[in-house]
Design a protein around this motif. Sequence first.
Motif, PDB file in Angstrom:
ATOM      1  N   MET A 116      33.896 -19.646 -18.873  1.00  0.00           N
ATOM      2  CA  MET A 116      32.610 -19.549 -19.458  1.00  0.00           C
ATOM      3  C   MET A 116      31.918 -18.386 -19.321  1.00  0.00           C
ATOM      4  O   MET A 116      31.495 -17.816 -18.116  1.00  0.00           O
ATOM      5  CB  MET A 116      31.682 -20.454 -18.855  1.00  0.00           C
ATOM      6  N   GLN A 117      32.354 -17.339 -20.389  1.00  0.00           N
ATOM      7  CA  GLN A 117      31.907 -15.828 -20.024  1.00  0.00           C
ATOM      8  C   GLN A 117      30.332 -15.906 -20.337  1.00  0.00           C
ATOM      9  O   GLN A 117      29.874 -16.422 -21.051  1.00  0.00           O
ATOM     10  CB  GLN A 117      32.692 -15.209 -21.403  1.00  0.00           C
ATOM     11  N   SER A 118      29.986 -14.555 -19.813  1.00  0.00           N
ATOM     12  CA  SER A 118      28.567 -14.128 -20.123  1.00  0.00           C
ATOM     13  C   SER A 118      28.899 -13.304 -21.494  1.00  0.00           C
ATOM     14  O   SER A 118      29.807 -12.997 -21.912  1.00  0.00           O
ATOM     15  CB  SER A 118      28.108 -13.248 -19.046  1.00  0.00           C
ATOM     16  N   SER A 119      27.661 -12.957 -22.078  1.00  0.00           N
ATOM     17  CA  SER A 119      27.655 -12.232 -23.379  1.00  0.00           C
ATOM     18  C   SER A 119      26.680 -10.928 -23.229  1.00  0.00           C
ATOM     19  O   SER A 119      25.991 -10.725 -22.251  1.00  0.00           O
ATOM     20  CB  SER A 119      27.271 -13.193 -24.240  1.00  0.00           C
ATOM     21  N   ALA A 120      27.106 -10.110 -24.227  1.00  0.00           N
ATOM     22  CA  ALA A 120      26.271  -8.893 -24.211  1.00  0.00           C
ATOM     23  C   ALA A 120      25.874  -8.887 -25.714  1.00  0.00           C
ATOM     24  O   ALA A 120      26.737  -8.971 -26.761  1.00  0.00           O
ATOM     25  CB  ALA A 120      27.131  -7.558 -24.068  1.00  0.00           C
ATOM     26  N   HIS A 121      24.749  -8.311 -26.072  1.00  0.00           N
ATOM     27  CA  HIS A 121      24.192  -8.129 -27.419  1.00  0.00           C
ATOM     28  C   HIS A 121      23.947  -6.838 -27.792  1.00  0.00           C
ATOM     29  O   HIS A 121      24.167  -6.062 -27.134  1.00  0.00           O
ATOM     30  CB  HIS A 121      22.489  -8.606 -27.630  1.00  0.00           C
ATOM     31  N   THR A 122      24.648  -6.615 -29.273  1.00  0.00           N
ATOM     32  CA  THR A 122      24.807  -5.218 -29.735  1.00  0.00           C
ATOM     33  C   THR A 122      23.684  -4.663 -29.958  1.00  0.00           C
ATOM     34  O   THR A 122      22.575  -5.185 -29.773  1.00  0.00           O
ATOM     35  CB  THR A 122      25.593  -5.355 -30.944  1.00  0.00           C
ATOM     36  N   ALA A 123      23.689  -3.080 -29.873  1.00  0.00           N
ATOM     37  CA  ALA A 123      22.405  -2.585 -30.104  1.00  0.00           C
ATOM     38  C   ALA A 123      21.566  -2.834 -31.216  1.00  0.00           C
ATOM     39  O   ALA A 123      20.347  -2.515 -31.347  1.00  0.00           O
ATOM     40  CB  ALA A 123      22.678  -1.077 -29.917  1.00  0.00           C
ATOM     41  N   PRO A 175      25.755 -12.132 -30.568  1.00  0.00           N
ATOM     42  CA  PRO A 175      26.395 -11.565 -28.873  1.00  0.00           C
ATOM     43  C   PRO A 175      27.810 -11.794 -29.213  1.00  0.00           C
ATOM     44  O   PRO A 175      28.382 -12.541 -29.754  1.00  0.00           O
ATOM     45  CB  PRO A 175      25.787 -12.697 -28.115  1.00  0.00           C
ATOM     46  N   VAL A 176      28.272 -11.009 -28.084  1.00  0.00           N
ATOM     47  CA  VAL A 176      29.884 -10.897 -28.006  1.00  0.00           C
ATOM     48  C   VAL A 176      30.257 -11.084 -26.657  1.00  0.00           C
ATOM     49  O   VAL A 176      29.298 -10.764 -25.710  1.00  0.00           O
ATOM     50  CB  VAL A 176      30.808  -9.683 -28.740  1.00  0.00           C
ATOM     51  N   TYR A 183      26.505 -25.552 -34.240  1.00  0.00           N
ATOM     52  CA  TYR A 183      25.464 -24.870 -34.386  1.00  0.00           C
ATOM     53  C   TYR A 183      25.936 -23.506 -33.446  1.00  0.00           C
ATOM     54  O   TYR A 183      25.279 -22.297 -34.044  1.00  0.00           O
ATOM     55  CB  TYR A 183      24.268 -25.344 -33.976  1.00  0.00           C
ATOM     56  N   ALA A 184      26.595 -23.482 -32.509  1.00  0.00           N
ATOM     57  CA  ALA A 184      26.927 -22.257 -31.732  1.00  0.00           C
ATOM     58  C   ALA A 184      27.700 -21.289 -32.412  1.00  0.00           C
ATOM     59  O   ALA A 184      27.603 -20.283 -32.510  1.00  0.00           O
ATOM     60  CB  ALA A 184      27.446 -22.755 -30.418  1.00  0.00           C
ATOM     61  N   LYS A 185      28.625 -21.962 -33.216  1.00  0.00           N
ATOM     62  CA  LYS A 185      29.590 -21.103 -34.087  1.00  0.00           C
ATOM     63  C   LYS A 185      28.799 -20.507 -35.096  1.00  0.00           C
ATOM     64  O   LYS A 185      29.152 -19.430 -35.675  1.00  0.00           O
ATOM     65  CB  LYS A 185      30.414 -21.783 -34.656  1.00  0.00           C
ATOM     66  N   GLU A 186      27.651 -21.000 -35.703  1.00  0.00           N
ATOM     67  CA  GLU A 186      26.640 -20.362 -36.638  1.00  0.00           C
ATOM     68  C   GLU A 186      25.832 -19.524 -36.177  1.00  0.00           C
ATOM     69  O   GLU A 186      24.959 -18.955 -36.835  1.00  0.00           O
ATOM     70  CB  GLU A 186      26.151 -21.479 -37.488  1.00  0.00           C
ATOM     71  N   GLY A 187      25.607 -19.271 -34.733  1.00  0.00           N
ATOM     72  CA  GLY A 187      24.635 -18.374 -33.998  1.00  0.00           C
ATOM     73  C   GLY A 187      23.067 -19.345 -34.032  1.00  0.00           C
ATOM     74  O   GLY A 187      22.387 -18.544 -33.811  1.00  0.00           O
ATOM     75  N   ASN A 242      31.071 -15.957 -29.601  1.00  0.00           N
ATOM     76  CA  ASN A 242      30.809 -16.252 -28.305  1.00  0.00           C
ATOM     77  C   ASN A 242      30.035 -17.781 -28.150  1.00  0.00           C
ATOM     78  O   ASN A 242      28.934 -17.818 -28.086  1.00  0.00           O
ATOM     79  CB  ASN A 242      29.928 -15.477 -27.738  1.00  0.00           C
ATOM     80  N   PHE A 243      30.746 -18.663 -28.084  1.00  0.00           N
ATOM     81  CA  PHE A 243      30.420 -20.083 -28.141  1.00  0.00           C
ATOM     82  C   PHE A 243      31.530 -20.595 -27.117  1.00  0.00           C
ATOM     83  O   PHE A 243      31.476 -22.021 -27.163  1.00  0.00           O
ATOM     84  CB  PHE A 243      30.575 -20.746 -29.270  1.00  0.00           C
TER      85      PHE A 243
END
Length: 221
Positions: free
Chosen positions: A1-8, A13-14, A96-100, A193-194
């Motif tokens: 279960m990875q953490s994520s990072a938002h792009t600038a 998130p990825v 819904y996670a796949k759709e953000g 990132n789901f």
Amino acid sequence: MQSSAHTADGAAPVPRLAAHFASLEVQTHAARLGMWLFLATEILLFAGLFVCYGCYRFLYPEAWAAGSRSLDLTMGTVNTVVLITSSLTAALAVHYAKEGKNKMVGIMFALTLVMAIGFLVIKYFEYSHKFHIGTLPGRYYTYEGMQMPGITLYFTVYFCSTALHALHVLIGMGVLTVAMIRAFTKADFGPNNFTMVELGSMYWHLVDLVWIFLFPMLYLV
């Protein structure tokens, strides 16, 4: 279960790539494979109880039939409907996670948790009645209404299997709660990132699947 990072630029998130993986695809595949292996060990755990059930039911068919008739079929049926419905909301959370749509992910998991609490509340009332009349496992069985060989074994299997299942419900609730909080507060999930939502939902489907076996075995024999 990875953490994520938002792009600038505020894009979806990825997940962060761990140093020991060659790519995000390999990392995601490893997470899914690990979860499938874990679920396989969980199935083996319950399989041992199912084998005990089958052996003792063969040896004491009358006791098994009497014990099953003493259970509350209405409560068991309602719990089955509740748990199956909770699997639907858990699956929708992945969608819904796949759709953000993080807010909908949080709502779906919140609904799943509400139904999980409902399941445990119903199970509490079932347990309370059995403690009250004395249909307990092993040497703690004191109910005078059913005295036959093997009846204590039936309630031993009943309490072992349903209590172990309830423990898995609680563990699943903990995992889904973490995912729900991340969805509401961090908007962590998106098309790239789901994995956490997916793996949490897979675990919850296992909880549901085990109950689908336990319900007919214990309530409908």
